[in-house]
Design a protein around this motif. Sequence first.
Motif, PDB file in Angstrom:
ATOM      1  N   ALA A  71       1.053   4.114  -2.894  1.00  0.00           N
ATOM      2  CA  ALA A  71       0.859   5.531  -2.580  1.00  0.00           C
ATOM      3  C   ALA A  71       2.013   6.364  -3.118  1.00  0.00           C
ATOM      4  O   ALA A  71       1.801   7.439  -3.690  1.00  0.00           O
ATOM      5  CB  ALA A  71       0.713   5.715  -1.067  1.00  0.00           C
ATOM      6  N   CYS A 114       0.831  -1.205   0.000  1.00  0.00           N
ATOM      7  CA  CYS A 114       0.000   0.000   0.000  1.00  0.00           C
ATOM      8  C   CYS A 114       0.868   1.258   0.000  1.00  0.00           C
ATOM      9  O   CYS A 114       0.573   2.225  -0.708  1.00  0.00           O
ATOM     10  CB  CYS A 114      -0.939   0.013   1.199  1.00  0.00           C
ATOM     11  SG  CYS A 114      -2.285  -1.154   1.055  1.00  0.00           S
ATOM     12  N   PHE A 115       1.936   1.245   0.780  1.00  0.00           N
ATOM     13  CA  PHE A 115       2.857   2.383   0.797  1.00  0.00           C
ATOM     14  C   PHE A 115       3.512   2.562  -0.570  1.00  0.00           C
ATOM     15  O   PHE A 115       3.640   3.683  -1.070  1.00  0.00           O
ATOM     16  CB  PHE A 115       3.924   2.185   1.883  1.00  0.00           C
ATOM     17  CG  PHE A 115       4.947   3.279   1.917  1.00  0.00           C
ATOM     18  CD1 PHE A 115       4.628   4.527   2.426  1.00  0.00           C
ATOM     19  CD2 PHE A 115       6.229   3.071   1.416  1.00  0.00           C
ATOM     20  CE1 PHE A 115       5.567   5.549   2.449  1.00  0.00           C
ATOM     21  CE2 PHE A 115       7.175   4.077   1.432  1.00  0.00           C
ATOM     22  CZ  PHE A 115       6.841   5.321   1.956  1.00  0.00           C
TER      23      PHE A 115
END
Length: 106
Positions: free
Chosen positions: A13, A9-10
């Motif tokens: 992003a 997820c990081f």
Amino acid sequence: MKDNTGLACFGLAVLAVVSVVVSALMNGWVLSILWGWFVSPLFGLPPLSIAAAIGFALVVGMLTKQETQSETKDKELSSLIAALIVRVVFAPLFTLFIGWVVKSFI
């Protein structure tokens, strides 16, 4: 086995932020060149800097609301990233190429 969902997820992003920045820079650069080729000579307007072209593109994009709906549920991450790279890098370069071809006829 560790769960890498947070790291993924990081990474997504960071990819999203980088793609927005690169997209703005590429579109601003291409718009500033096209403006200098077509708009400035035709209307006698001053050339646009890349920063002004980015701002102008943001205003036009906001007023025209250019949204596309696409199905991304069933696509693999690699094909989504490839589509993002094409949209962010190659689409502005292709637009610049078409502008260069048209400019040669003026």
